[in-house]
Structure formats: structure tokens, C-alpha cells
Design an enzyme around this catalytic site. Structure first.
Site, mmCIF file in Angstrom:
data_model
loop_
_atom_site.group_PDB
_atom_site.id
_atom_site.type_symbol
_atom_site.label_atom_id
_atom_site.label_comp_id
_atom_site.label_asym_id
_atom_site.label_seq_id
_atom_site.Cartn_x
_atom_site.Cartn_y
_atom_site.Cartn_z
ATOM 1 N N LYS A 135 0.867 -1.189 0.000
ATOM 2 C CA LYS A 135 0.000 0.000 0.000
ATOM 3 C C LYS A 135 0.896 1.229 0.000
ATOM 4 C CE LYS A 135 -4.474 0.928 0.351
ATOM 5 N NZ LYS A 135 -5.634 0.054 0.082
ATOM 6 N N ASP A 175 -7.053 4.169 -4.446
ATOM 7 C CA ASP A 175 -7.724 4.035 -3.150
ATOM 8 C C ASP A 175 -8.366 5.411 -2.927
ATOM 9 O OD1 ASP A 175 -7.720 1.989 -0.716
ATOM 10 O OD2 ASP A 175 -7.515 3.957 0.197
HETATM 11 N N1 GLU Z 1 -7.340 0.077 -2.753
HETATM 12 C C1 GLU Z 1 -8.089 -1.108 -3.053
HETATM 13 C C2 GLU Z 1 -8.126 -2.017 -1.838
HETATM 14 O O1 GLU Z 1 -8.182 -1.531 -0.725
HETATM 15 C C3 GLU Z 1 -7.656 -1.777 -4.344
HETATM 16 C C4 GLU Z 1 -6.221 -2.128 -4.487
HETATM 17 C C5 GLU Z 1 -5.825 -2.613 -5.863
HETATM 18 O O2 GLU Z 1 -6.646 -2.664 -6.761
HETATM 19 O O3 GLU Z 1 -4.639 -2.939 -6.019
HETATM 20 O O4 GLU Z 1 -8.155 -3.220 -1.923
#
Ligand code: GLU
Length: 455
Positions: A135, A175
Site C-alpha cells: 500500500k 484508493d
Molecule cells: N485500494 C483497493 C483495496 O483496498 C484496491 C487495491 C488494488 O486494486 O490494487 O483493496
């Protein structure tokens, strides 16, 4: 007898890791919360697998493989230099390249990104697809910024991030605060710095290597998860009263799919307040306001006579009957008192579209009262799952149809639901989908880590 004497070895081990994190990462409240939520639920599993305790799997697992922190200088429209902090947490690569979104929000700090990256490891594991956990993001606030400012920020952010990512290394996505527009600017910047490599980011616009159905995937996936849970009790969304929080990507498409399946959704929210619309949310109007005009929800209330706007209030203080609650805004939005209010008002299912929207004591209330609690790492995994499908399409240089992607998403959500249900049952905790999600997600990662020599 002292408590420690009655504790099994696995229990003591889990408690010691929680204590270690509390000391080492003092002040990282969200991260400590995510660790505290997961670790105790895998105790029974560790009792069955003493080899994991012997090899200190948890001690290794809680430590991110790598944390990258960098400065992001950018020029605003007045010509002034601004600086923000950028991060990427490459948490765990046992199952594949690091995968997870980027969050641009003023609240972003190391604690929040570590909690999100930690959750992402197990979420990604539950999808059954070959992706590790990561992340990143920045404390940059996109609110009120011009398009040009957003572009310059994204270009500066990628100037540093590009050194650390790649289609087989780490694949960021969106996100909170990062959608198609930002991914477009980030992708353009990466291309100029390195080379054209479509698979380096997901959530790309459809014009250049994006996947059909990615925008809708988190919200639709959440509703599919709950749909399968309902079907297991011979029930459906038909005629259900549903409360949703948030008005971003996840909320909008959760509302869309729930309405399509016959539910009545009466709420949504943004950071300034919430809408209660007893006639049912007008999705076209909501999309126009949030996706096209990028306006506040007060505008929704101005244009719709059936809607009431509650400034500065949380949806979760609304004292009205409700069958299903879908928190889709952000972490820690449902506290203990609000969970009790939901229970009092008849809630049967709480499905997390956001990451960790329920506090630990809110979850305790829900589980104690027999509410089906669907944790985010299972229920909102549809977004990252379709991101992984986007990676597959990019590798193939093909674009699948919307129907094809949607069917795959529904199948993945069914498999995740069944895994959570069956794992919980195997450990004698029927209905405890949190335990099922944690054990199943963790078990797979732990096995891969051990097989790779705990690296
Ligand atoms: N931010 C999204 C999550 O919390 C998606 C992450 C992604 O697609 O890599 O899962």
C-alpha cells in the site's frame, strides 16, 4: 491460577507479538488495531500448527519487507512550492508482486498505510490470485486542487515511486483520493521515466489498457459477497432496507448493485455529513454530482426534495430500521455505540466496503448479537481481484468483455464467502466470518512463507 498459566503456548506467543508491536510501534494506533484484530483469531490455527510458532512466523510477518518514504515537492497554480510526504509499504511478497492501492488524503501517515498494507496481504491471499500485499500514498489533499495541480503532484510522486515498482515487482492502484484521473497522470509519468509498461499500475482508464468492470468492482463485489451470504440462508436483497456510507467509487457501485438486486438504499455520506433519502437514493443524480461535477452532497439535497442532509453527522447515528449496513467510507467509522444502535434497529448483516470501518469493540458487539459481520479483507476484495484480472489481460494484450469480468468477479466473491464460512465452521466458530477470513487468508501466506524459507 495466574492467567499466563492457563494460556496455551500459541496464545502466549500471539500475546507476546501483540505486546512487541505495541512497544516497537507505539503511537501507530491503526496499525496496532489491525494487528490486534487479526492475531488472536489465528490462535486455534497456530495450536494445530506448532511448526509456525517454532519458526516465529508472526514475528516475521508483522515486519514489512520494505518501507519507502520520500518527499514530493510540487508547484501550485500560484507558483508556490509545496511539499508532501510520499510512501510505499512493500509488506509481503510470499504470494506474488506487492499489490495494493495508493491513498491521497491529508490523514495519511505511516500507521494508516501500515494497517492498510497489512490488511491487503490477507485480502489478496483470499482472492486466490497471485498477488502479495502493499500500500502507499501521500498526505496530499486533492480536495480543492485544480487538474493541473493534481497532475504536477502525480508527476512528482511518480518520479520517486517509479524507482521501486514494476509489473513483476509492485503494482499500485487507486484508493481514497486516487481514481482514473490520477492513475492516468501517474501512468503517463511512469512511461516517460521508464518505458511503456501497461502492467505497472491497475485501475487504468479503459482507453489505455484498463479492465472493464474495474471501476465497479469493489462495490459490486461487496454486494455479491452479501448476496451469497443471504442465499446461503435462502434469502436475497429483495425488499431489504440498506444503509450505505461514503459516496466514492465503492459506495456508488455498491448502491447500484444493491438497487439492481431489489434493495432500497436510503443513505450515503461524505466527510461533511450524510443524506437520508427515504424514497431511495437517486443514483443518476449522485453520479452526476460526485463523478462528473465533483461536488459536495449538499448539492444532492438541493436537487432532491425527498432527501434530507444532516451536516456534520455520521450515517451510523441514524436511528431508523435497517436490514443491511454497508460502511464504504473509511476506517473506524462504526464505533461500539453505533454498532449497538444498528443492532437495536434490526441489522442482520454488516458488510465492509471500506477497510476496517468497524472498531474492534464494534465488531465484538456485532458478533455477540449474532449479526453477520463481513470483514473488509473478504467483502471488499473484489476491487483488488479485478486489478489482478487487469494484470492478466495486460500480460495477454487482450481485453475481456464486461460480462466475462463480472462473472469472474462474482465467482471469486462466492469462493471467498465459502472459504470464510467453511473455515469458521471447521474451527467451531460458525457465523464468525472474521475468523474464517483471517485464518484462511493467513494460512495461505504462512504456508508460502515457510516454503520460501521465511523470507
Ligand atoms: N485500494 C483497493 C483495496 O483496498 C484496491 C487495491 C488494488 O486494486 O490494487 O483493496
Amino acid at each position: 491460577m495466574k492467567e499466563s498459566e492457563t494460556m496455551t503456548e500459541a496464545k502466549q506467543y500471539v500475546a507476546s507479538i501483540q505486546q512487541m508491536i505495541r512497544e516497537k510501534d507505539a503511537g501507530q494506533t491503526e496499525f496496532i488495531q489491525a494487528v490486534d484484530e487479526l492475531l488472536p483469531t489465528v490462535t486455534a490455527f497456530l495450536e494445530e500448527h506448532p511448526e509456525y510458532v517454532e519458526q516465529n512466523i508472526l514475528g516475521v510477518l508483522v515486519e514489512p519487507e520494505r518501507i519507502i518514504q520520500f518527499r514530493v515537492p510540487w508547484q501550485d497554480d500560484k507558483g508556490n512550492w509545496q511539499v508532501n510526504r510520499g510512501y510505499r509499504i512493500q509488506y509481503n511478497s510470499a504470494l506474488g508482486p506487492y499489490k495494493g492501492g495508493l491513498r491521497f488524503h491529508p490523514s495519511v501517515n505511516l500507521s494508516i498505510l501500515k494497517f492498510l498494507a497489512f490488511e491487503q496481504i490477507f485480502k489478496n491471499s483470499l482472492t486466490g490470485l497471485p498477488i502479495g500485499g502493499g500500500k502507499g500514498g501521500s498526505d496530499f489533499d486533492p480536495k480543492g486542487k485544480s487538474d493541473a495541480e493534481i497532475m504536477r503532484f502525480c508527476q512528482s510522486f511518480m518520479t520517486e515511486l517509479s524507482k521501486h515498482i514494476g509489473p513483476n515487482i509492485d503494482v499500485p492502484a487507486g484508493d481514497i483520493g486516487v481514481g482514473g484521473r490520477e492513475i492516468g497522470y501517474l501512468f503517463g509519468a511512469y512511461k516517460r521515466l521508464k518505458q511503456y509498461d501497461a502492467g505497472v499500475l491497475t485501475g487504468k482508464p479503459l482507453d489505455f489498457w484498463g479492465s472493464k468492470g474495474r471501476t465497479e468492482a469493489t462495490g459490486y463485489g461487496l454486494v455479491y459477497f452479501v448476496k451469497h451470504l443471504l442465499a446461503n440462508d435462502q434469502d436475497s436483497f429483495e425488499g431489504k432496507e440498506v444503509f450505505v456510507s461514503g459516496s466514492g467509487n465503492v459506495a456508488i457501485y455498491a448502491i447500484e448493485k444493491a438497487q439492481e438486486l431489489g434493495a432500497k438504499v436510503t443513505t450515503c455520506s461524505d466527510s461533511s455529513g450524510f443524506i437520508y433519502d427515504p424514497a431511495g437514493i437517486d443514483l443518476e443524480l449522485l453520479k452526476e454530482i460526485k463523478e462528473v461535477k465533483r461536488e459536495r452532497l449538499t448539492e444532492y439535497a438541493n436537487q432532491r426534495s425527498s432527501a434530507e442532509y444532516f451536516a456534520g453527522e455520521s450515517v451510523w447515528n441514524l436511528d431508523k430500521p435497517v436490514d443491511i449496513a454497508l460502511p464504504c467510507a473509511t476506517q473506524n467509522e462504526i464505533h461500539k455505540e453505533q454498532a449497538s444502535l444498528l443492532v437495536k434497529n434490526g441489522v442482520k448483516i454488516v458488510g465492509e466496503g471500506a477497510n476496517m470501518p468497524c472498531t474492534i469493540d464494534a465488531v465484538e458487539v456485532l458478533l455477540e448479537k449474532g449479526v453477520y459481520y463481513c470483514p473488509g479483507k473478504a467483502a471488499n476484495a473484489g476491487g483488488v481481484a479485478v486489478s489482478a484480472l487487469e494484470m492478466s489481460q495486460n500480460s495477454q494484450r487482450l481485453s475481456w468483455t464486461k460480462e466475462d469480468v463480472d462473472q469472474k468477479l462474482d465467482d471469486i466473491m462466492l469462493a471467498i464467502y465459502e472459504t470464510c464460512r467453511d473455515t469458521a465452521k471447521n474451527y467451531g466458530e460458525e457465523k464468525n466470518l472474521m475468523m474464517g477470513a483471517n485464518v484462511a487468508g493467513f494460512g495461505k501466506v504462512a504456508k508460502a512463507m515457510l516454503a520460501q524459507g521465511l523470507v
